[in-house]
Design a protein around this motif. Structure first.
Motif, short mmCIF file in Angstrom:
data_model
loop_
_atom_site.label_atom_id
_atom_site.label_comp_id
_atom_site.label_asym_id
_atom_site.label_seq_id
_atom_site.Cartn_x
_atom_site.Cartn_y
_atom_site.Cartn_z
N VAL A 217 8.17 -13.93 3.17
CA VAL A 217 7.17 -12.89 2.93
C VAL A 217 7.71 -11.98 1.83
O VAL A 217 8.85 -11.50 1.92
CB VAL A 217 6.89 -12.08 4.21
CG1 VAL A 217 5.82 -11.03 3.94
CG2 VAL A 217 6.48 -13.00 5.35
N ARG A 218 6.88 -11.74 0.81
CA ARG A 218 7.33 -10.91 -0.31
C ARG A 218 6.24 -9.92 -0.69
O ARG A 218 5.05 -10.24 -0.64
CB ARG A 218 7.69 -11.78 -1.51
CG ARG A 218 8.81 -12.77 -1.22
CD ARG A 218 9.33 -13.46 -2.45
NE ARG A 218 10.39 -14.40 -2.07
CZ ARG A 218 10.30 -15.71 -2.17
NH1 ARG A 218 9.21 -16.26 -2.68
NH2 ARG A 218 11.29 -16.49 -1.80
N ASP A 219 6.66 -8.74 -1.09
CA ASP A 219 5.75 -7.74 -1.62
C ASP A 219 5.63 -7.91 -3.12
O ASP A 219 6.64 -8.11 -3.81
CB ASP A 219 6.26 -6.33 -1.31
CG ASP A 219 6.25 -6.03 0.17
OD1 ASP A 219 5.15 -5.87 0.72
OD2 ASP A 219 7.33 -5.96 0.78
N ILE A 220 4.40 -7.86 -3.64
CA ILE A 220 4.18 -7.91 -5.08
C ILE A 220 4.11 -6.47 -5.59
O ILE A 220 3.37 -5.64 -5.05
CB ILE A 220 2.89 -8.67 -5.43
CG1 ILE A 220 2.97 -10.11 -4.92
CG2 ILE A 220 2.65 -8.65 -6.93
CD1 ILE A 220 1.74 -10.94 -5.25
N GLU A 221 4.87 -6.19 -6.63
CA GLU A 221 4.80 -4.88 -7.27
C GLU A 221 3.52 -4.84 -8.10
O GLU A 221 3.42 -5.47 -9.15
CB GLU A 221 6.01 -4.67 -8.16
CG GLU A 221 6.05 -3.31 -8.84
CD GLU A 221 7.21 -3.18 -9.80
OE1 GLU A 221 7.07 -2.40 -10.76
OE2 GLU A 221 8.23 -3.87 -9.60
N VAL A 222 2.53 -4.12 -7.61
CA VAL A 222 1.21 -4.07 -8.25
C VAL A 222 0.89 -2.62 -8.63
O VAL A 222 1.52 -1.68 -8.14
CB VAL A 222 0.12 -4.59 -7.29
CG1 VAL A 222 0.24 -6.10 -7.09
CG2 VAL A 222 0.17 -3.86 -5.94
N PRO A 223 -0.09 -2.41 -9.52
CA PRO A 223 -0.54 -1.03 -9.78
C PRO A 223 -0.99 -0.37 -8.48
O PRO A 223 -1.66 -1.01 -7.66
CB PRO A 223 -1.70 -1.23 -10.75
CG PRO A 223 -1.43 -2.54 -11.41
CD PRO A 223 -0.80 -3.40 -10.36
N ARG A 224 -0.65 0.89 -8.30
CA ARG A 224 -0.93 1.57 -7.03
C ARG A 224 -1.85 2.77 -7.25
O ARG A 224 -1.91 3.34 -8.33
CB ARG A 224 0.38 2.00 -6.37
CG ARG A 224 1.34 0.83 -6.14
CD ARG A 224 2.43 1.20 -5.18
NE ARG A 224 3.53 0.24 -5.17
CZ ARG A 224 3.53 -0.90 -4.49
NH1 ARG A 224 2.48 -1.23 -3.75
NH2 ARG A 224 4.56 -1.72 -4.54
N GLN A 225 -2.54 3.12 -6.18
CA GLN A 225 -3.50 4.21 -6.24
C GLN A 225 -2.80 5.56 -6.23
O GLN A 225 -1.67 5.69 -5.72
CB GLN A 225 -4.48 4.12 -5.07
CG GLN A 225 -3.85 4.34 -3.71
CD GLN A 225 -4.82 4.03 -2.58
OE1 GLN A 225 -4.91 2.90 -2.13
NE2 GLN A 225 -5.52 5.05 -2.11
N GLU A 226 -3.46 6.56 -6.78
CA GLU A 226 -2.91 7.91 -6.82
C GLU A 226 -3.76 8.87 -6.02
O GLU A 226 -3.61 10.09 -6.14
CB GLU A 226 -2.79 8.38 -8.28
CG GLU A 226 -1.82 7.53 -9.10
CD GLU A 226 -1.70 8.01 -10.53
OE1 GLU A 226 -2.47 8.92 -10.93
OE2 GLU A 226 -0.83 7.49 -11.26
N ASN A 227 -4.68 8.36 -5.22
CA ASN A 227 -5.49 9.21 -4.36
C ASN A 227 -5.60 8.55 -2.99
O ASN A 227 -4.90 7.57 -2.70
CB ASN A 227 -6.87 9.45 -4.99
CG ASN A 227 -7.62 8.14 -5.24
OD1 ASN A 227 -7.36 7.12 -4.61
ND2 ASN A 227 -8.56 8.17 -6.18
N PHE A 228 -6.51 9.04 -2.15
CA PHE A 228 -6.62 8.51 -0.79
C PHE A 228 -7.83 7.60 -0.60
O PHE A 228 -8.04 7.07 0.49
CB PHE A 228 -6.71 9.67 0.22
CG PHE A 228 -5.48 10.52 0.26
CD1 PHE A 228 -4.35 10.09 0.93
CD2 PHE A 228 -5.44 11.75 -0.37
CE1 PHE A 228 -3.19 10.86 0.97
CE2 PHE A 228 -4.30 12.53 -0.33
CZ PHE A 228 -3.17 12.09 0.34
#
Length: 314
Positions: A217-228
């Protein structure tokens, strides 16, 4: 007021209002957009399956029953990629089950190999070898001329040898989450489902669980949100990008491409995506009103021309 239908998913004005900034996308909107992508990108999807939002809750309730209810005409392990939308604690993320044919091959080898004949009481006690740290590359070019499936280092020597023997590469579970998290509860549920379904398809015994539990199982480093409020929009963007054949070629080409996607797309794609989804629903409502029977029957057509996708219009 707006009301639009596609493949059994019906949206109303209340759903459309959720496309506004700061609003959360609900399961209706996400299922509708997945149905839209399945129609418009069917030629590019090949062996990719995108499940709807109801599938994961069914897994949580009874993974074995959910496995039995899977399309009886389809072999799950023939799917190269399965994308599973997951909502936990009011947050959307997507799980990618990648390269199930490699798991099928390993199980086929194990049937007649060293693991054959083990009793039901057998338990695998060894722990998987640590996965070597991958060299990180930025996805600067998403279009490749050839489709190359690598054979990266899987979690155990036996799985590695069997994968390299055929060039199938490794089976892996990837997490795409717009908020950083170490919670992997959903993976346990998905592995229970995979164990039950593969056992149902192949008629194998307890060894299936052993092999499924070895899937890394691996996490992909992806663009992330800056709000909720944008988690659903981010998830749909991950799914749509992955469904593009040009990106999957890039993803398959090198294992180092699969965990470092921090510059996958520009931050301004997300507000544009919200506006696109709203415009899509309004356009489909207009098209369906034109095709509505004149007899007054309110049922709308499920077929006919569909608008372009987000990337067709860019």
């Amino acid at each position: 007021s707006t009301s639009v239908c596609l493949d059994g998913v019906v949206l109303t004005q209340a759903d459309l209002d959720r496309c506004q900034p700061t609003e959360f996308l609900n399961d209706n909107l996400i299922d509708f957009y997945i149905a839209f992508l399945s129609r418009r990108l069917s030629a590019q999807q090949d062996s990719v399956a995108v499940l709807n939002t109801h599938f994961y809750p069914l897994m949580c309730r009874d993974a074995a029953d959910c496995a039995r209810r899977w399309n009886s005409k389809e072999v799950l392990t023939s799917r190269r990629s399965i994308l599973i939308p997951v909502n936990e604690h009011s947050h959307w993320k997507v799980v990618l089950v990648y390269n199930l044919p490699a798991l099928a091959h390993a199980l086929g080898q194990a049937e007649g190999g060293p693991t054959e004949g083990k009793g039901k009481g057998h338990t695998e006690t060894s722990t998987p070898e640590p996965t070597p740290k991958k060299r990180r590359l930025l996805p600067e070019a998403l279009s490749q001329e050839s489709f190359v499936v690598p054979a990266p280092s899987p979690p155990t020597p036996k799985l590695k040898a069997e994968a390299n023997a055929t060039g199938n590469g490794e089976c892996c579970i990837y997490l795409m989450n717009s908020v950083y998290s170490v919670d992997r509860t959903c993976v346990k549920t998905i592995k229970r489902f995979l164990t039950a379904r593969v056992t149902h398809e192949k008629g194998l015994g307890v060894e299936v669980e052993e092999w499924v539990n070895r899937i890394p199982v691996r996490d992909i480093e992806v663009p992330r949100q800056e709000n909720f409020s944008d988690c659903g929009v981010f998830m749909l963007h991950y799914i749509e990008l992955y469904c593009l054949k040009s990106f999957r070629q890039y993803f398959d080409e090198d294992s180092s491409h699969r965990t470092s996607l921090g510059r996958w797309f520009a931050p301004e794609d997300i507000p544009r995506k919200r506006r696109f989804i709203m415009a899509l629903l309004l356009e489909m409502d207009r098209l369906q009103q034109q095709s509505r029977p004149t007899s007054g029957n309110a049922k709308k057509s499920r077929s006919g021309a569909l608008p372009q996708t987000f990337f067709d219009m860019m």
